[in-house]
Design a protein around this motif. Sequence first.
Motif, mmCIF file in Angstrom:
data_model
loop_
_atom_site.group_PDB
_atom_site.id
_atom_site.type_symbol
_atom_site.label_atom_id
_atom_site.label_comp_id
_atom_site.label_asym_id
_atom_site.label_seq_id
_atom_site.Cartn_x
_atom_site.Cartn_y
_atom_site.Cartn_z
ATOM 1 N N ILE A 26 0.791 -1.338 0.119
ATOM 2 C CA ILE A 26 -0.052 -0.004 -0.170
ATOM 3 C C ILE A 26 0.937 1.421 0.023
ATOM 4 O O ILE A 26 1.863 1.253 0.499
ATOM 5 C CB ILE A 26 -0.870 0.154 1.053
ATOM 6 N N ASP A 27 0.233 2.404 -0.458
ATOM 7 C CA ASP A 27 1.127 3.583 -0.456
ATOM 8 C C ASP A 27 0.500 4.356 1.039
ATOM 9 O O ASP A 27 -0.420 4.197 1.505
ATOM 10 C CB ASP A 27 0.426 4.516 -1.525
ATOM 11 N N LEU A 28 1.761 4.833 1.658
ATOM 12 C CA LEU A 28 1.699 5.644 2.633
ATOM 13 C C LEU A 28 1.892 7.355 2.166
ATOM 14 O O LEU A 28 3.033 7.428 2.101
ATOM 15 C CB LEU A 28 2.449 5.242 3.782
ATOM 16 N N TRP A 29 0.840 8.107 2.478
ATOM 17 C CA TRP A 29 0.892 9.502 2.023
ATOM 18 C C TRP A 29 1.598 10.225 3.512
ATOM 19 O O TRP A 29 0.818 10.211 4.444
ATOM 20 C CB TRP A 29 -0.168 10.097 1.441
ATOM 21 N N ALA A 30 2.674 11.225 3.132
ATOM 22 C CA ALA A 30 2.995 11.807 4.247
ATOM 23 C C ALA A 30 3.127 13.245 3.822
ATOM 24 O O ALA A 30 3.597 13.516 2.614
ATOM 25 C CB ALA A 30 4.646 11.574 4.731
ATOM 26 N N MET A 31 2.820 14.185 4.593
ATOM 27 C CA MET A 31 2.629 15.673 4.658
ATOM 28 C C MET A 31 4.179 16.067 4.030
ATOM 29 O O MET A 31 5.207 15.871 4.427
ATOM 30 C CB MET A 31 2.280 16.406 5.750
ATOM 31 N N PRO A 32 4.090 17.137 3.132
ATOM 32 C CA PRO A 32 5.410 17.736 2.630
ATOM 33 C C PRO A 32 5.791 18.737 3.621
ATOM 34 O O PRO A 32 6.711 19.352 3.281
ATOM 35 C CB PRO A 32 4.801 18.208 1.399
ATOM 36 N N VAL A 33 5.009 19.069 4.437
ATOM 37 C CA VAL A 33 5.264 20.229 5.188
ATOM 38 C C VAL A 33 5.383 20.090 6.792
ATOM 39 O O VAL A 33 4.859 18.925 7.268
ATOM 40 C CB VAL A 33 4.226 21.474 5.108
#
Lengths: 505, 335
Positions: free
Chosen positions: A345-352
């Motif tokens: 699965i993909d895990l999305w992490a904040m860019p900021v």
Amino acid sequence: MKKGLFLFLTFLLALSSLLAGCGDDSNKSNSGGDSKSGGTLVFARGGDSTSLDPITSTEGETFRVTDNIFENLLEYGETDTTIQPSLAESWDVSSDGLVYTFKLLKGVKFHDGTEFNADAVVYNFDRWMNGDVDKFPYYTMFGDFKGKEGAVIKEVKAVDANTVQFTLTRSQAPAHPVGTGPFQFVEWKESDKIVLKKFKDYHVKGEPKLDGVIFRVIPDNSARLNALKGGEVDVIDGLNPSDESKVSGDSSLQIIKRPSMNVGYLGFNVETKPFDNKLVRQALNMAIDKNALIKAFYAGQAIPAKNAMPPSIEGYNDAVVDYKYDLTAAKAKLAEAGFPNGFTIDLWAMPVARPYMPEAQKVAEVIQANFKEIGVTVTVKTEEWATYLDDAAKGNLSMFMLGWTGDNGDADNFLYTLLDKDSIGGNNYSRYSNDALHDILIKAQTESDPAKRNDLYKQAQVIIHDDAPWVPLVHSTPLMAAGENVKGYVAHPTGSESFKGVSLK
Amino acid sequence: MFSYTTKRLFSLIPVLLGMTLVVFFIIRAIPGNPAQVILGQRATKEAIEALTEQLGLNKAWYIQYFNYLKDLAHLDLGTSLRTKAEISQEIFPYLAATFELTFVAMFIAIVVGVNAGIISAWFSKSWFDYVAMLLALVGISLPIFWLGLMEQWTFSIQLGWLPTTGRENVRNPVEAITNLYLLDTLLRGRMDQFIDVVKHIILPSFALATIPMAILARMTRSTVLEVMNADYIRTARAKGLKMFVVVYKHALKNAFIPILTVIGLQIGLLLGGAILTETIFGWPGVGRYLYDAIAYRDYPVIQSGVLIIAFFFVMINLIVDLLYGFIDPRIKYTE
């Protein structure tokens, strides 16, 4: 009615006494000259305000400035979210909870010299209420605009010069902002600085102590700390937790801790596979070592989260027992869910960097390693921040990191805003929907007995814990730093504060 | 020459028009709705829809694009969605800040870079040559944010010589005339502020200068070295001219065209705003202005901002092309 009352009072806080006026350019900043009194404090932060008209904004960097220019009928306590008198010295509530009468402070002047009185209050509320979505499209706090179904306020009238009465139906931009607050507006240069100077006729004697405040934007956290160390700024926001020791080890600097009112979490989109399966969500809840995260990335300035709201908020359910970090149990649970070999699965992490998560990418990598141990293979992904929020709101991200800082210290502002089915498409990025929870949250909104209301929120947290739409990760303590000569700076949990009691020694 | 210039100026129109089209579509292709971003995470669906309509973002793309072109034809760059201010007025201080920084950085880069290149070629394979070229290699490879932070740490925190961030001492603010603070402080006769402004520009301009400086040094070395082997240089030396005159007059002049090309391209690039340098040094330049506009999905600002930058870029290249003729009279501008 408590929610009604609480939210209503909160609205009054949000709505400031504004009068459209012209700033006088005659006395341009002469901060170079007389330095006999308080001095000018320079406050450095990462982002700029979006507006200086608090009526048109819902954004924290705006309030941080306007809280010093404007005042409200009521205000928060210095370090908490209790309601305190401000421009209103006292108030009464009728027994049915529908009529609020406020006695106003006398002898208060606006920055342009106009007298503050009941008419000014009525003018301001009328300005908002008679507005429409075009003028103030951002406002949903009072339910709706005047005359529409859902409007909270029926009428605002001046009883006499110093008394205002609000009647409820059910239990905003000048070129230069002119208010009654301790500081008055001088100049705004976007993405660079906002300059405020002391308001000489401020109605509280002896305040403000400073001659002025300058808000500077320095986007990079390390560069901002360098500017503080170099003595160019006096207070900085957004200190990296890993830099704490650099500040505490320097006797010319001090740490300012903002009381925690946030949550950072890992969310699952429960409409997508495999997260439509509760057992999978529970299994992943057992697979993250929150204490290790806190040690590594928050320098200890956070506590592990087990609920969707922080313990500082009334109604927090401390009886909820967090899923124990146990990889064997997690693996067993995953097998029970039908994934003995895990999944990819993909895990999305904040860019900021956010106050609740200063280093999202690194936290994501630790979660990736944790999940690997139970056979879940994760690819860490990110995208530009506005796109990220947009994709999250549309349900395009099936596993993502996010968080929330409370607006007003109320449980509703966490549980209903973030996890009720009404908020899907809005801030319920998990698209989690539970009718039993919904009933409880709606009931809590109108429950007037604080004990019963807290009970409802406690029940809500049990349901959320069991359904596990998130892994609540941490409640962080956002750090600021200041020069050792800055006195009387008290950080408020809502993220913005007035500088009227602050002085430079 | 004149007709060449006019022709080149006219050829800018399709270039800039193409530019508007590309930018227009790219920013609309990225996800994210300006209304959502302006209203923030807490906004309701209804409010977002209302604002989208108010901003005219629900109209068909071709209508939006032609409205934009129509405004451009009237030299109207539009207004910012976020601040409601006229872009042509709003962008000015940021452009000025970027101009000033670019000017100082390129001055440093040219003076240091070209001279280092010449001396390296003159004394090629000497220790100076090796050290200079090694430094140039390091300069090209250095991450600018790291260099910026190191500069701050060394010159501001450890030595206390220079301020870390910003353009001015905010406690003693400059009253802008042209927004070029070096000029404004002199015009107002404020030497104290002029010194402040100079101190503020040193660190960011050195950080910004490193890459162009390194490129120029390497470029100059190789072109001068090539020329040094030419017959006319040998002739010049044979007739007993001083080496300095040979190198700086005869060799440099003949080697200068590629160097000038690189200078033009680098100025064009820097004028686009150096987002990393501006971020580290809190420099309120056009790069950060546009970056913020992208974060806010402020379409008109992005469109017009990129257009202005593109305009400067092509203009500088045009100037460079015209300068070739002054340096080398053999170059003729014909149809």
